[in-house]
Write a protein that holds these residues in place. Structure first.
Motif, mmCIF file in Angstrom:
data_model
loop_
_atom_site.group_PDB
_atom_site.id
_atom_site.type_symbol
_atom_site.label_atom_id
_atom_site.label_comp_id
_atom_site.label_asym_id
_atom_site.label_seq_id
_atom_site.Cartn_x
_atom_site.Cartn_y
_atom_site.Cartn_z
ATOM 1 N N ALA A 503 0.578 -1.137 0.031
ATOM 2 C CA ALA A 503 0.070 0.084 -0.053
ATOM 3 C C ALA A 503 0.595 1.381 -0.067
ATOM 4 O O ALA A 503 0.595 2.313 -0.772
ATOM 5 N N VAL A 504 1.944 1.300 0.770
ATOM 6 C CA VAL A 504 2.863 2.403 0.569
ATOM 7 C C VAL A 504 3.739 2.670 -0.525
ATOM 8 O O VAL A 504 3.542 3.560 -1.153
ATOM 9 N N VAL A 505 4.044 1.482 -1.221
ATOM 10 C CA VAL A 505 4.869 1.694 -2.520
ATOM 11 C C VAL A 505 3.778 2.090 -3.504
ATOM 12 O O VAL A 505 3.936 2.869 -4.366
ATOM 13 N N ASP A 506 2.473 1.639 -3.332
ATOM 14 C CA ASP A 506 1.280 2.035 -4.478
ATOM 15 C C ASP A 506 1.027 3.559 -4.245
ATOM 16 O O ASP A 506 0.955 4.275 -4.959
ATOM 17 N N MET A 507 1.150 4.077 -2.901
ATOM 18 C CA MET A 507 0.818 5.543 -2.738
ATOM 19 C C MET A 507 1.984 6.120 -3.195
ATOM 20 O O MET A 507 1.768 7.378 -3.929
ATOM 21 N N LEU A 508 3.294 5.874 -3.119
ATOM 22 C CA LEU A 508 4.349 6.636 -3.630
ATOM 23 C C LEU A 508 4.238 6.449 -5.140
ATOM 24 O O LEU A 508 4.436 7.595 -5.872
ATOM 25 N N ASN A 509 3.906 5.442 -5.749
ATOM 26 C CA ASN A 509 3.797 5.445 -7.307
ATOM 27 C C ASN A 509 2.651 6.260 -7.633
ATOM 28 O O ASN A 509 2.608 7.205 -8.763
ATOM 29 N N ALA A 510 1.571 6.442 -7.061
ATOM 30 C CA ALA A 510 0.288 7.315 -7.443
ATOM 31 C C ALA A 510 0.576 8.602 -7.261
ATOM 32 O O ALA A 510 0.133 9.244 -8.183
ATOM 33 N N LYS A 511 1.398 8.966 -6.304
ATOM 34 C CA LYS A 511 1.577 10.502 -6.034
ATOM 35 C C LYS A 511 2.591 11.112 -7.064
ATOM 36 O O LYS A 511 2.506 12.158 -7.841
ATOM 37 N N PHE A 512 3.821 10.201 -7.427
ATOM 38 C CA PHE A 512 5.012 10.823 -8.196
ATOM 39 C C PHE A 512 4.885 10.135 -9.495
ATOM 40 O O PHE A 512 5.369 10.922 -10.365
ATOM 41 N N GLY A 513 4.011 9.103 -10.084
ATOM 42 C CA GLY A 513 4.135 8.708 -11.172
ATOM 43 C C GLY A 513 5.104 7.841 -11.372
ATOM 44 O O GLY A 513 5.637 7.427 -12.578
ATOM 45 N N TRP A 514 5.855 7.229 -10.316
ATOM 46 C CA TRP A 514 6.790 6.285 -10.399
ATOM 47 C C TRP A 514 6.301 4.835 -10.654
ATOM 48 O O TRP A 514 5.177 4.411 -10.665
ATOM 49 N N SER A 515 7.257 3.713 -10.764
ATOM 50 C CA SER A 515 7.086 2.381 -10.707
ATOM 51 C C SER A 515 7.786 1.397 -9.970
ATOM 52 O O SER A 515 8.486 0.788 -10.174
ATOM 53 N N LEU A 516 7.647 1.885 -8.640
ATOM 54 C CA LEU A 516 8.639 1.314 -7.616
ATOM 55 C C LEU A 516 7.981 0.112 -7.376
ATOM 56 O O LEU A 516 6.830 -0.195 -7.243
ATOM 57 N N THR A 517 8.869 -1.013 -6.715
ATOM 58 C CA THR A 517 8.649 -2.165 -6.242
ATOM 59 C C THR A 517 9.092 -2.164 -4.841
ATOM 60 O O THR A 517 9.630 -1.321 -4.284
ATOM 61 N N GLY A 518 8.780 -3.206 -4.058
ATOM 62 C CA GLY A 518 9.237 -3.481 -2.674
ATOM 63 C C GLY A 518 10.757 -3.448 -2.672
ATOM 64 O O GLY A 518 11.275 -2.915 -1.672
ATOM 65 N N ASP A 519 11.331 -3.949 -3.705
ATOM 66 C CA ASP A 519 12.769 -4.038 -3.737
ATOM 67 C C ASP A 519 13.444 -2.640 -4.026
ATOM 68 O O ASP A 519 14.504 -2.292 -3.281
ATOM 69 N N ASP A 520 12.708 -1.740 -4.428
ATOM 70 C CA ASP A 520 13.140 -0.268 -4.646
ATOM 71 C C ASP A 520 13.192 0.163 -3.284
ATOM 72 O O ASP A 520 14.120 1.268 -3.066
ATOM 73 N N VAL A 521 12.171 0.167 -2.543
ATOM 74 C CA VAL A 521 12.026 0.604 -1.130
ATOM 75 C C VAL A 521 13.553 -0.097 -0.344
ATOM 76 O O VAL A 521 14.155 1.013 0.443
ATOM 77 N N THR A 522 13.673 -1.106 -0.639
ATOM 78 C CA THR A 522 14.790 -1.505 -0.016
ATOM 79 C C THR A 522 16.280 -1.005 -0.286
ATOM 80 O O THR A 522 17.052 -0.731 0.483
ATOM 81 N N SER A 523 16.219 -0.814 -1.680
ATOM 82 C CA SER A 523 17.362 -0.260 -2.375
ATOM 83 C C SER A 523 17.552 1.311 -1.783
ATOM 84 O O SER A 523 18.792 1.821 -1.627
ATOM 85 N N LEU A 524 16.256 1.921 -1.438
ATOM 86 C CA LEU A 524 16.470 3.359 -1.088
ATOM 87 C C LEU A 524 16.907 3.319 0.364
ATOM 88 O O LEU A 524 17.835 4.374 0.695
ATOM 89 N N GLY A 525 16.617 2.205 1.188
ATOM 90 C CA GLY A 525 17.183 2.385 2.615
ATOM 91 C C GLY A 525 18.657 2.094 2.607
ATOM 92 O O GLY A 525 19.411 2.591 3.305
ATOM 93 N N LYS A 526 19.119 1.163 1.586
ATOM 94 C CA LYS A 526 20.644 0.969 1.576
ATOM 95 C C LYS A 526 21.314 2.148 1.046
ATOM 96 O O LYS A 526 22.299 2.576 1.538
ATOM 97 N N ARG A 527 20.764 2.722 0.250
ATOM 98 C CA ARG A 527 21.395 4.037 -0.399
ATOM 99 C C ARG A 527 21.598 5.227 0.655
ATOM 100 O O ARG A 527 22.546 5.755 0.954
ATOM 101 N N VAL A 528 20.572 5.168 1.606
ATOM 102 C CA VAL A 528 20.473 6.288 2.633
ATOM 103 C C VAL A 528 21.740 5.832 3.786
ATOM 104 O O VAL A 528 22.543 6.654 4.054
ATOM 105 N N LEU A 529 21.630 4.680 4.089
ATOM 106 C CA LEU A 529 22.590 4.103 4.978
ATOM 107 C C LEU A 529 24.079 4.396 4.557
ATOM 108 O O LEU A 529 25.147 4.711 5.033
#
Length: 579
Positions: A503-529
């Protein structure tokens, strides 16, 4: 349009700019850490002109999604010497997002002795001579309310921030304009004080968030996320009924409630300071007290109750579990009214409740304050605002207090105090304390979920097996949660309700027009750390500091008689994706 607001405290120039391309796709912690890592010299003096102070709402700020209006504050920390993100609830994050401001970047510093207030409106921002210099947070907000329009929110520092004490926090106002929601950890308030910035007034009138790429899809995903939060027993009921203090009895039973400066894992009088007791007293006393209260618009968890005194008059918000522990079992105090008053003073003076309460217990261990002496603690707390020597010492946190009083057992990592879970009996939490780039911080990778609460699975808290992987996964997930702007407590549903993360991934995609998956959320966390660890390494914080103090390895903790038995090499595997 997504914008930055750059504020130069030396020239007093306030300029809007389009969000630079190198920061696109980031919000909250991801954005504050990226700006600090790219624009701040890692070797700079934290309280000097080369440091920057960044305020950033999350990616889903100001939407109708539940629990998404958190505010991240970033800088080089004067407490840890490394990168810092501190996180606050209240209205300020949502108001900035409504104005389309993805970050306020405060640069340079005003001349010594000058204090300024920053006013932010839809299409303009300016600095004015402060009307509230010298005031603590509650008086400052009361004064600002009389000057500025209804509907504004306020960011302020108290006297501790003006004194540049390294445990100073930054206050954000809640829905009722109480300065009770704090970006607490790492001394961010000292950096704001060093800049000469006393307050920020945010007027959201006329603001509107950027258009959604798919409004209907967003609404549907938001409803699914709200349903997941309501279905989870912790986010749907327990936190509203008992606040985070529901953990007092649970962690005590697990033998992980640090007592008398981490001498043992259980407090005999734990029930006197429990969430159950807080609920009972709040309901019985009535008046201005309230069970279940949200600190920000859109909150459906409502963990921030209002605590009344014996006459029904409001003392302050319900103290968090970590606050109750620090002023309570850690310091051998079992008076909930007194602890609530200490919490109010921390909010008013503008200091981190964790680092100050742990500092008080360390001062007790060093003979500076008698164990369990609430009156002496009250005097020490007032000293923070008055600028007394003892007040300045404890206002600079646990590491400083330990050095001043010659205490050997100082529970800190990278200069920041451990919160309310003993790493010898909640071992996954100990791995997080040791390895997060933030210094000891329970929220950076909340292993209590699986260690104690069996949320998202179960990992035996007394054994080493699985703890490194648990901490790693939670640190990655938390970095993403902080970037989205979600309240950390949504993690209980995200870990246990299958549809919550989609649901969170779908909210991000709907707001920004992205095509994220759950793996992309993991990649974001790794990028930040990865960004944060790199900054720390460039600042001179090497792997040798990714460990706990020796006494956790050397001294067994009653009642389980366990130690923290991880080697440095094992701990270094935690963030093994960082190159």
């Amino acid at each position: 349009m997504f914008r930055f607001l750059r504020v130069n405290m030396s020239t007093r120039k306030c300029e809007f700019e389009n969000m630079p391309k190198e920061y696109e796709g980031l919000g909250g912690r991801g954005l504050t850490s990226a700006i600090v890592a790219r624009e701040v010299d890692p070797g700079c003096t934290p309280l000097g002109p080369r440091n920057k102070l960044v305020f950033a709402p999350g990616l889903l700020g100001a939407t109708n999604a539940p629990n998404t209006n958190r505010l991240s504050v970033g800088c080089k920390s004067p407490l840890t010497g490394g990168i810092k993100e501190a996180n606050a609830g209240g209205q300020c994050g949502g108001h900035l997002a409504k104005l389309g401001i993805m970050a306020i970047v405060v640069e340079d510093m005003a001349p010594e002795g000058e204090w300024w207030d920053l006013v932010v409106e839809k299409d303009s921002a300016w600095l004015v001579k402060s009307e509230v210099a010298g005031l603590n947070n509650y008086d400052a907000v009361a004064t600002l309310k009389g000057i500025y329009a209804d509907g504004c929110s306020f960011v302020t520092i108290g006297r501790a921030g003006e004194f540049k004490l390294t445990a100073a926090s930054i206050a954000c106002t809640d829905r009722e304009l109480r300065p009770s929601r704090h970006a607490g950890r790492g001394g961010v308030g000292a950096v704001m004080g060093a800049k000469g910035l006393k307050s920020i007034i945010i007027n959201p009138l006329g603001g509107e968030i950027a258009p959604f790429k798919d409004v209907e899809a967003f609404k549907g995903a938001s409803r699914r996320f709200a349903k997941a939060l309501a279905e989870n027993p912790i986010t749907g009921k327990a936190l509203a009924d008992y606040g985070t203090a529901i953990l007092v009895n649970i962690v005590n039973e697990a033998g992980g409630l640090p007592t008398r400066n981490f001498e043992r894992g259980r407090f005999p009088k734990h029930e006197n300071v429990s969430g159950e007791k807080m609920n009972e007293l709040t309901a019985k006393r009535g008046g201005e007290g309230k069970v279940a209260h949200g600190c920000m618009s859109g909150c459906v968890i409502r963990c921030s109750g209002l605590y009344p005194d014996k006459d029904g008059k409001l003392i302050g918000k319900w103290p968090e579990y970590e606050t109750i522990w620090g002023f309570g079992p850690h310091s051998e105090i079992d008076d909930l009214d007194l602890i609530a008053h200490f919490d109010y003073l921390c909010d008013d003076y503008g200091v981190d409740t964790i680092d100050v309460s742990v500092a008080i217990g360390v001062a007790m261990a060093g003979g500076g304050i008698p164990w369990g002496d609430g009156k002496a603690v009250l005097e020490a707390m007032h000293g923070i605002s008055e600028g007394t020597p003892l007040g300045r010492v404890i206002g600079c946190g646990t590491a400083t207090t330990g050095r001043v009083f010659g205490v050997r057992r100082v529970p800190c990592v990278k200069g920041q105090s451990l919160p309310a879970y003993d790493p010898r009996s909640v071992k996954g939490q100990g791995v997080t304390y040791a390895t997060t780039p933030m210094g000891a911080d329970h929220t950076a990778g909340y292993a209590v979920t699986a260690n104690i609460l069996s949320v998202g699975g179960h990992v035996d808290p007394l054994k080493k097996e699985g703890q490194v992987e648990l901490s790693r996964n939670l640190q990655i997930a938390t970095a993403s949660i902080d970037s989205v702007g979600l309240c950390l407590f949504t993690a209980f549903a995200l870990l246990d309700v299958p549809d919550a993360l989609p649901a969170v991934v779908d909210m991000l995609n709907a707001k920004f027009g992205w095509s994220l998956t759950g793996d992309d959320v993991t990649s974001l966390g790794k990028r930040v750390l990865t960004t944060e660890v790199d900054f720390n390494r460039r600042a001179g914080i090497g792997e040798a500091l990714d460990r706990l103090p020796d006494f956790f390895m050397d001294e067994k903790l009653p009642p389980h008689e366990t130690t923290f038995d991880f080697t440095d090499k094992e701990l270094q595997e935690t963030l093994n994706f960082v190159k």
